[in-house]
Design a protein around this motif. Structure first.
Motif, PDB file in Angstrom:
ATOM      1  N   ARG A  59      11.484  81.427   6.560  1.00  0.00           N
ATOM      2  CA  ARG A  59      10.309  81.095   5.966  1.00  0.00           C
ATOM      3  C   ARG A  59       9.592  82.107   5.233  1.00  0.00           C
ATOM      4  O   ARG A  59       9.180  82.259   4.236  1.00  0.00           O
ATOM      5  N   ALA A  60       9.775  83.409   5.961  1.00  0.00           N
ATOM      6  CA  ALA A  60       9.010  84.546   5.062  1.00  0.00           C
ATOM      7  C   ALA A  60       9.722  85.020   3.766  1.00  0.00           C
ATOM      8  O   ALA A  60       8.956  85.366   2.845  1.00  0.00           O
ATOM      9  N   VAL A  61      11.132  85.056   3.803  1.00  0.00           N
ATOM     10  CA  VAL A  61      11.756  85.456   2.663  1.00  0.00           C
ATOM     11  C   VAL A  61      11.534  84.289   1.691  1.00  0.00           C
ATOM     12  O   VAL A  61      11.228  84.378   0.525  1.00  0.00           O
ATOM     13  N   ASP A  62      11.645  82.989   2.092  1.00  0.00           N
ATOM     14  CA  ASP A  62      11.296  81.861   1.142  1.00  0.00           C
ATOM     15  C   ASP A  62       9.967  81.945   0.444  1.00  0.00           C
ATOM     16  O   ASP A  62       9.901  81.335  -0.591  1.00  0.00           O
ATOM     17  N   GLY A  63       8.872  82.404   1.160  1.00  0.00           N
ATOM     18  CA  GLY A  63       7.606  82.595   0.673  1.00  0.00           C
ATOM     19  C   GLY A  63       7.660  83.558  -0.711  1.00  0.00           C
ATOM     20  O   GLY A  63       6.764  83.427  -1.402  1.00  0.00           O
ATOM     21  N   VAL A  64       8.717  84.404  -0.706  1.00  0.00           N
ATOM     22  CA  VAL A  64       8.715  85.516  -1.712  1.00  0.00           C
ATOM     23  C   VAL A  64       9.923  84.859  -2.712  1.00  0.00           C
ATOM     24  O   VAL A  64       9.587  85.125  -3.996  1.00  0.00           O
ATOM     25  N   VAL A  65      10.863  84.722  -2.285  1.00  0.00           N
ATOM     26  CA  VAL A  65      12.256  84.160  -3.126  1.00  0.00           C
ATOM     27  C   VAL A  65      12.452  82.844  -2.891  1.00  0.00           C
ATOM     28  O   VAL A  65      13.191  82.708  -1.963  1.00  0.00           O
ATOM     29  N   PRO A  66      11.894  81.644  -3.252  1.00  0.00           N
ATOM     30  CA  PRO A  66      12.148  80.396  -2.673  1.00  0.00           C
ATOM     31  C   PRO A  66      13.389  79.924  -3.406  1.00  0.00           C
ATOM     32  O   PRO A  66      13.844  80.305  -4.304  1.00  0.00           O
ATOM     33  N   GLY A  67      14.028  79.072  -2.427  1.00  0.00           N
ATOM     34  CA  GLY A  67      15.198  78.402  -2.995  1.00  0.00           C
ATOM     35  C   GLY A  67      16.493  78.980  -2.707  1.00  0.00           C
ATOM     36  O   GLY A  67      17.483  78.767  -3.323  1.00  0.00           O
ATOM     37  N   LEU A  68      16.476  79.823  -1.992  1.00  0.00           N
ATOM     38  CA  LEU A  68      17.820  80.600  -1.774  1.00  0.00           C
ATOM     39  C   LEU A  68      18.807  79.849  -1.116  1.00  0.00           C
ATOM     40  O   LEU A  68      18.415  79.023  -0.026  1.00  0.00           O
ATOM     41  N   PRO A  69      20.204  79.651  -1.506  1.00  0.00           N
ATOM     42  CA  PRO A  69      21.104  78.767  -0.823  1.00  0.00           C
ATOM     43  C   PRO A  69      21.701  79.195   0.330  1.00  0.00           C
ATOM     44  O   PRO A  69      21.299  80.639   0.779  1.00  0.00           O
ATOM     45  N   GLU A  70      22.028  78.581   1.269  1.00  0.00           N
ATOM     46  CA  GLU A  70      22.583  78.795   2.686  1.00  0.00           C
ATOM     47  C   GLU A  70      23.544  80.092   2.540  1.00  0.00           C
ATOM     48  O   GLU A  70      23.799  81.027   3.381  1.00  0.00           O
ATOM     49  N   SER A  71      24.292  79.966   1.425  1.00  0.00           N
ATOM     50  CA  SER A  71      25.179  81.335   1.179  1.00  0.00           C
ATOM     51  C   SER A  71      24.614  82.797   1.193  1.00  0.00           C
ATOM     52  O   SER A  71      25.110  83.803   1.191  1.00  0.00           O
ATOM     53  N   ALA A  72      23.203  82.706   0.806  1.00  0.00           N
ATOM     54  CA  ALA A  72      22.694  83.770   0.727  1.00  0.00           C
ATOM     55  C   ALA A  72      22.427  84.583   1.906  1.00  0.00           C
ATOM     56  O   ALA A  72      21.975  85.835   2.357  1.00  0.00           O
TER      57      ALA A  72
END
Length: 115
Positions: A59-72
């Motif tokens: 969630r913390a990373v998604d707040g800065v870089v939203p929408g990363l795929p599971e493969s990330a």
């Protein structure tokens, strides 16, 4: 101001205690980096091997870089299973973005290491 006709200063005094604005500071950081953007950038995080920790970090990373795929994301448990190592790899577009991701991750109280 100087009486010298070759002096073309702005007339402002130089105060060594003046701090640059946030925009000036960020621009200076962008010039100082050795990274060519955009670039694939991995960040490794270590903390307790709990589902709550993993979700908090995502969630913390998604707040800065939203929408990363599971493969990330990759996950590796420690030998005794007490800790988890997470790696998130994303396309970084600026030094500020990388710094923001690091700040978001390290704000979590259970993060043991972030590289």
């Amino acid at each position: 101001m100087s009486d010298d006709p070759h002096f073309r200063g702005s007339g402002k005094t130089c105060n060594p205690f003046d701090k640059p604005s946030v925009a000036e500071d960020e621009a200076a950081l962008e010039r100082e980096t050795l990274i060519d953007f955009p670039t694939e950038f991995p960040i490794k995080i270590m903390g307790p091997a709990t589902d709550a920790f993993v979700e908090d970090i995502r969630r913390a990373v998604d707040g800065v870089v939203p929408g990363l795929p599971e493969s990330a994301w990759s996950r590796r448990e420690s030998g005794k299973g007490n800790f988890v190592g997470l790696t998130v790899t994303f396309t970084a577009t600026s030094r500020k973005q990388i710094d923001d991701v690091y700040r978001a991750i390290t704000a979590h109280p259970d993060v043991k290491m972030c590289l």
